[in-house]
Write a protein that holds these residues in place. Structure first.
Motif, PDB file in Angstrom:
ATOM      1  N   ALA A 136       0.846  -1.198   0.000  1.00 20.27           N
ATOM      2  CA  ALA A 136       0.000   0.000   0.000  1.00 20.27           C
ATOM      3  C   ALA A 136       0.879   1.246   0.000  1.00 20.27           C
ATOM      4  O   ALA A 136       1.953   1.261   0.616  1.00 20.27           O
ATOM      5  CB  ALA A 136      -0.916   0.010   1.224  1.00 20.27           C
TER       6      ALA A 136
ATOM      7  N   LEU B 297      -7.403  -2.074   3.923  1.00 22.63           N
ATOM      8  CA  LEU B 297      -6.736  -2.192   2.623  1.00 22.63           C
ATOM      9  C   LEU B 297      -6.237  -3.609   2.378  1.00 22.63           C
ATOM     10  O   LEU B 297      -6.183  -4.076   1.238  1.00 22.63           O
ATOM     11  CB  LEU B 297      -5.567  -1.206   2.549  1.00 22.63           C
TER      12      LEU B 297
ATOM     13  N   ARG C  61      -3.841  -0.391  -3.566  1.00 20.54           N
ATOM     14  CA  ARG C  61      -4.108   0.062  -2.202  1.00 20.54           C
ATOM     15  C   ARG C  61      -3.485   1.436  -1.970  1.00 20.54           C
ATOM     16  O   ARG C  61      -2.306   1.649  -2.241  1.00 20.54           O
ATOM     17  CB  ARG C  61      -3.574  -0.948  -1.188  1.00 20.54           C
TER      18      ARG C  61
ATOM     19  N   GLY D 210     -10.176   0.997   0.746  1.00 26.26           N
ATOM     20  CA  GLY D 210     -10.316  -0.411   1.107  1.00 26.26           C
ATOM     21  C   GLY D 210     -11.733  -0.922   0.987  1.00 26.26           C
ATOM     22  O   GLY D 210     -12.516  -0.474   0.135  1.00 26.26           O
TER      23      GLY D 210
END
Length: 438
Positions: A320, A355, A362, A381
């Motif tokens: 992410a 996420l 992400r 998310g």
């Protein structure tokens, strides 16, 4: 041609006067002074008739104006047909105005009835504190005397409210606890400032929150009781079962080494469960004990960068990215830096957890906008389900398998201790945005 029309008469006399003056001038230039004098006299006669016609027109228009002012439904007898159209147009205009007035009166009656029957008190003040208007609910909640004309005439119980209301800013809100009927009542009040025709006014709403707070308090106690019962039962039930087994082993005449090992294992398990219960109680105590914020000027971008650095390892583990947006870049906030960082870390942890459960790219974003007065932690998310949204701030409720359920509740308490608001905006399946309005 209808020569009875005063306007046509006025036109004819004006033309004749011009002709007589012109021919009188020509005759005088031709050496005919008597003819010129006679024509000039005729021009004066034409002007006199013009003056009389103008007077007649003026008098008839004044009759029309008098009829308008008096609301005369019938056409005045002195009106000729060349005034009839004006009078008929006036009647049509009056009918239209009357319809509009009736509609306006109906709307006003509707609003007055509505304001008289709502339970929210409304009072309109002038800047000097004099009372311009109020509805029955305001009179009831403020305990206004029937002859009250100024806020200073309110009972002493409303002293704090009286001092606040005249100094409050536009759209400012505040809660008050007022002693009424030998008990404390909770009220929410909001101020709006406006001007009408150059005159300034202060509109104040007063809402009794007592019943609402009592209902919410009862719901909170019920939810808290369920949580405490569940957690304590989860710990006490296995402890009781294990201790029962140990007692049965201890009642044996001779204990083998295997029995001793089993007893030691059971007591260790009991100890762990007791420690879990102690930890739970400690967390509950921390949740209900909030220190006062130690405020300092905080550089928001620097704070965001430190939070991002702390979260970087967890973010990389789920691939992410963390983005930071601060407007303006040198934005500062008057806050307790440590407490605010704790809030941001809790919110970022929740965002990264959400996420991890999505397959899309992400992204976690930290945002601060000084002009709109907010901070935000946003992710793309899985979002929060409608059922979870209803229980989001219930202590010890968590959507995580290993979550304690106090992070968000604690964050909201910290935000409230600063005098701010924490709001959760989420769309199931698309993402969540937690916003702190300061």
């Amino acid at each position: 041609m209808d020569f009875k029309s005063p306007y046509r008469q006025l036109f004819v006399y004006a033309v004749l006067a011009c002709v007589f003056v012109g021919t009188s001038t020509w005759s005088y230039e031709q050496g005919r002074p008597l003819t010129a004098l006679l024509l000039m006299l005729l021009a004066m006669v034409a002007l006199v008739h013009m003056w009389r016609v103008l007077g007649r027109i003026e008098r008839r228009w004044w009759l029309l104006f008098d009829a308008w002012e008096a609301g005369e439904p019938r056409r005045p007898a002195a009106f000729q047909r060349y005034y009839a159209k004006a009078h008929d147009r006036w009647l049509a205009s009056m009918a239209a105005l009357q319809q509009q007035q009736e509609k306006q009166e109906a709307r006003q009656l509707f609003l007055e009835t509505l304001l008289a029957n709502i339970e929210v008190g409304l009072v309109v003040l002038r800047p000097d504190g004099s009372i311009y208007w109020h509805n029955p609910a305001a009179m009831r909640w403020l305990q206004l005397p029937p002859a009250a004309r100024h806020v200073q005439q309110l009972p002493p119980a409303w002293e704090a409210w009286k001092q606040w209301v005249l100094q409050a800013a536009h759209h400012e809100e505040r809660l008050f606890e007022i002693a009424m009927d030998h008990s404390l009542m909770s009220f929410a009040s909001k101020v709006s400032r406006f001007a009408v025709l150059g005159e300034a006014f202060i509109a104040v709403g007063i809402q009794n929150l007592q019943h609402l707070m009592e209902d919410k308090e009862m719901m909170a106690w019920q939810q808290l009781t369920r949580v405490l019962t569940h957690e304590i039962s989860n710990s006490v039930t296995p402890i009781a079962s294990i201790l029962s087994s140990v007692r049965e082993l201890m009642q044996a005449e001779a204990l083998t080494a295997e029995d001793h090992a089993e007893i030691q294992q059971a007591l260790a398990l009991v100890e762990r469960r007791a420690q879990d219960l102690i930890h739970f109680v400690q967390e509950f105590r921390n949740l209900t004990k909030m220190p006062e914020p130690n405020r300092r000027w905080v550089q928001v971008r620097q704070l965001f960068e430190e939070v991002a650095q702390l979260m970087q390892q967890e973010a990389e583990a789920i691939q992410a990215s963390i983005e930071i947006r601060v407007e303006p870049a040198h934005m500062q906030l008057w806050a307790d830096r440590g407490l605010l960082m704790q809030v941001l870390i809790n919110l970022c942890k929740n965002a990264l957890h959400a996420l991890a459960e999505t397959e899309r790219v992400r992204k976690l974003q930290l945002t601060a906008v000084e002009g709109e007065r907010y901070l935000a932690v946003e992710d793309n998310g899985t979002g929060i389900s409608p059922e979870a949204m209803r229980r989001l701030f219930v202590p010890f409720f968590s959507t995580k398998k290993k979550g304690s359920g106090i992070g968000l509740s604690l964050s909201r308490q910290i935000v409230r201790a600063h005098g701010w608001r924490l709001r959760v905006q989420s769309e199931w399946g698309k993402g969540t945005r937690i916003r702190i309005d300061f």
